[in-house]
Design a protein around this motif. Structure first.
Motif, mmCIF file in Angstrom:
data_model
loop_
_atom_site.group_PDB
_atom_site.id
_atom_site.type_symbol
_atom_site.label_atom_id
_atom_site.label_comp_id
_atom_site.label_asym_id
_atom_site.label_seq_id
_atom_site.Cartn_x
_atom_site.Cartn_y
_atom_site.Cartn_z
ATOM 1 N N GLY A 16 1.743 58.305 31.768
ATOM 2 C CA GLY A 16 1.842 57.737 30.433
ATOM 3 C C GLY A 16 2.927 56.687 30.299
ATOM 4 N N SER A 17 3.106 56.199 29.076
ATOM 5 C CA SER A 17 4.059 55.121 28.802
ATOM 6 C C SER A 17 4.933 55.464 27.611
ATOM 7 C CB SER A 17 3.319 53.814 28.499
ATOM 8 O OG SER A 17 2.546 53.387 29.599
ATOM 9 N N LEU A 18 6.119 54.907 27.622
ATOM 10 C CA LEU A 18 7.031 54.953 26.486
ATOM 11 C C LEU A 18 7.762 53.623 26.420
ATOM 12 C CD1 LEU A 18 8.766 58.465 26.769
ATOM 13 C CD2 LEU A 18 7.190 57.737 24.973
ATOM 14 N N ARG A 19 8.185 53.245 25.233
ATOM 15 C CA ARG A 19 9.054 52.081 25.088
ATOM 16 C C ARG A 19 10.337 52.525 24.412
ATOM 17 N NH1 ARG A 19 8.424 46.396 21.755
ATOM 18 N NH2 ARG A 19 8.752 47.791 19.981
ATOM 19 N N LEU A 20 11.426 52.367 25.122
ATOM 20 C CA LEU A 20 12.740 52.677 24.574
ATOM 21 C C LEU A 20 13.326 51.439 23.912
ATOM 22 C CD1 LEU A 20 14.335 54.779 27.462
ATOM 23 C CD2 LEU A 20 12.818 55.528 25.610
ATOM 24 N N SER A 21 14.054 51.664 22.836
ATOM 25 C CA SER A 21 14.753 50.585 22.145
ATOM 26 C C SER A 21 16.242 50.866 22.137
ATOM 27 C CB SER A 21 14.261 50.456 20.705
ATOM 28 O OG SER A 21 12.885 50.140 20.651
ATOM 29 N N CYS A 22 17.012 49.810 22.204
ATOM 30 C CA CYS A 22 18.466 49.891 22.112
ATOM 31 C C CYS A 22 18.888 48.891 21.045
ATOM 32 C CB CYS A 22 19.090 49.561 23.460
ATOM 33 S SG CYS A 22 20.885 49.430 23.453
ATOM 34 N N ALA A 23 19.281 49.406 19.907
ATOM 35 C CA ALA A 23 19.650 48.548 18.784
ATOM 36 C C ALA A 23 21.155 48.560 18.589
ATOM 37 C CB ALA A 23 18.957 49.025 17.513
ATOM 38 N N ALA A 24 21.696 47.393 18.324
ATOM 39 C CA ALA A 24 23.136 47.265 18.112
ATOM 40 C C ALA A 24 23.443 47.125 16.635
ATOM 41 C CB ALA A 24 23.693 46.062 18.857
ATOM 42 N N SER A 25 24.552 47.714 16.236
ATOM 43 C CA SER A 25 25.048 47.508 14.878
ATOM 44 C C SER A 25 26.544 47.250 14.956
ATOM 45 C CB SER A 25 24.756 48.716 13.988
ATOM 46 O OG SER A 25 25.412 49.864 14.469
ATOM 47 N N GLY A 26 26.997 46.384 14.072
ATOM 48 C CA GLY A 26 28.417 46.056 14.052
ATOM 49 C C GLY A 26 28.801 44.922 14.978
ATOM 50 N N PHE A 27 27.892 44.480 15.819
ATOM 51 C CA PHE A 27 28.156 43.330 16.675
ATOM 52 C C PHE A 27 26.815 42.743 17.118
ATOM 53 C CE2 PHE A 27 27.405 44.894 21.107
ATOM 54 C CZ PHE A 27 27.170 46.227 20.827
ATOM 55 N N THR A 28 26.854 41.512 17.581
ATOM 56 C CA THR A 28 25.642 40.871 18.045
ATOM 57 C C THR A 28 25.518 41.021 19.560
ATOM 58 O OG1 THR A 28 24.429 38.786 18.215
ATOM 59 C CG2 THR A 28 26.830 38.644 18.181
ATOM 60 N N LEU A 29 24.288 41.262 19.998
ATOM 61 C CA LEU A 29 24.041 41.436 21.425
ATOM 62 C C LEU A 29 23.924 40.109 22.173
ATOM 63 C CD1 LEU A 29 21.470 44.377 21.604
ATOM 64 C CD2 LEU A 29 23.932 44.431 22.030
ATOM 65 N N ASP A 30 23.980 38.998 21.444
ATOM 66 C CA ASP A 30 23.717 37.690 22.057
ATOM 67 C C ASP A 30 24.559 37.433 23.304
ATOM 68 O OD1 ASP A 30 22.899 35.499 19.244
ATOM 69 O OD2 ASP A 30 22.267 37.528 19.750
ATOM 70 N N TYR A 31 25.802 37.922 23.313
ATOM 71 C CA TYR A 31 26.721 37.597 24.398
ATOM 72 C C TYR A 31 26.908 38.752 25.383
ATOM 73 C CZ TYR A 31 27.609 34.085 20.900
ATOM 74 O OH TYR A 31 27.452 33.098 19.972
ATOM 75 N N TYR A 32 26.011 39.737 25.294
ATOM 76 C CA TYR A 32 26.161 40.927 26.114
ATOM 77 C C TYR A 32 24.959 41.163 27.014
ATOM 78 C CZ TYR A 32 30.163 42.284 23.300
ATOM 79 O OH TYR A 32 31.386 42.324 22.687
ATOM 80 N N ALA A 33 25.278 41.523 28.262
ATOM 81 C CA ALA A 33 24.255 42.098 29.126
ATOM 82 C C ALA A 33 24.052 43.549 28.700
ATOM 83 C CB ALA A 33 24.699 42.041 30.578
#
Length: 123
Positions: A16-33
């Motif tokens: 089967g399949s799953l999709r995991l999400s990683c959401a950021a709050s309090g900062f922007t992910l733009d500059y992060y690996a």
């Protein structure tokens, strides 16, 4: 408050399949690996995949190559891990983590961590 929150885990049958999400709050992910790590019971935490801040560089553990795909949507401040052809050995708690700019293989380079989401692959 700077925070990463994982979601999307659950119980799935082998294949089967799953999709995991990683959401950021309090900062922007733009500059992060963003790296995805997992830890199975009785085992050390291991790196699964990583995507650079630009999105141009992605890395995968040999055990998940061809089955997992990492992607990012900076507009939604979220990184995803699409997991297909899941196997019982993929069962673990999955964590996302952030570090500036570039991927790193070792977990201690990562600054921010989520609380994890459980993935169980079983019939």
């Amino acid at each position: 408050q700077l925070q990463l929150v994982e979601s999307g885990g659950g119980l799935v049958q082998p294949g089967g399949s799953l999709r995991l999400s990683c959401a950021a709050s309090g900062f922007t992910l733009d500059y992060y690996a963003i790296g995805w790590f997992r830890q199975a019971p009785g085992k050390e935490r291991e790196g699964v995949s990583c995507i650079s801040a630009s999105g141009f560089s992605t890395k995968y553990a040999d055990s998940v190559k061809g089955r997992f795909t990492i992607s990012r949507d900076n507009a939604k401040n979220t990184v995803y891990l699409q997991m297909n052809s899941l196997k019982p050995e993929d069962t673990a708690i999955y964590y996302c983590a952030a570090k500036p700019q570039y991927c790193a293989e070792l977990d201690y380079y990562y600054t921010y961590w989520g609380q994890g989401t459980q993935v169980t692959v079983s019939s």
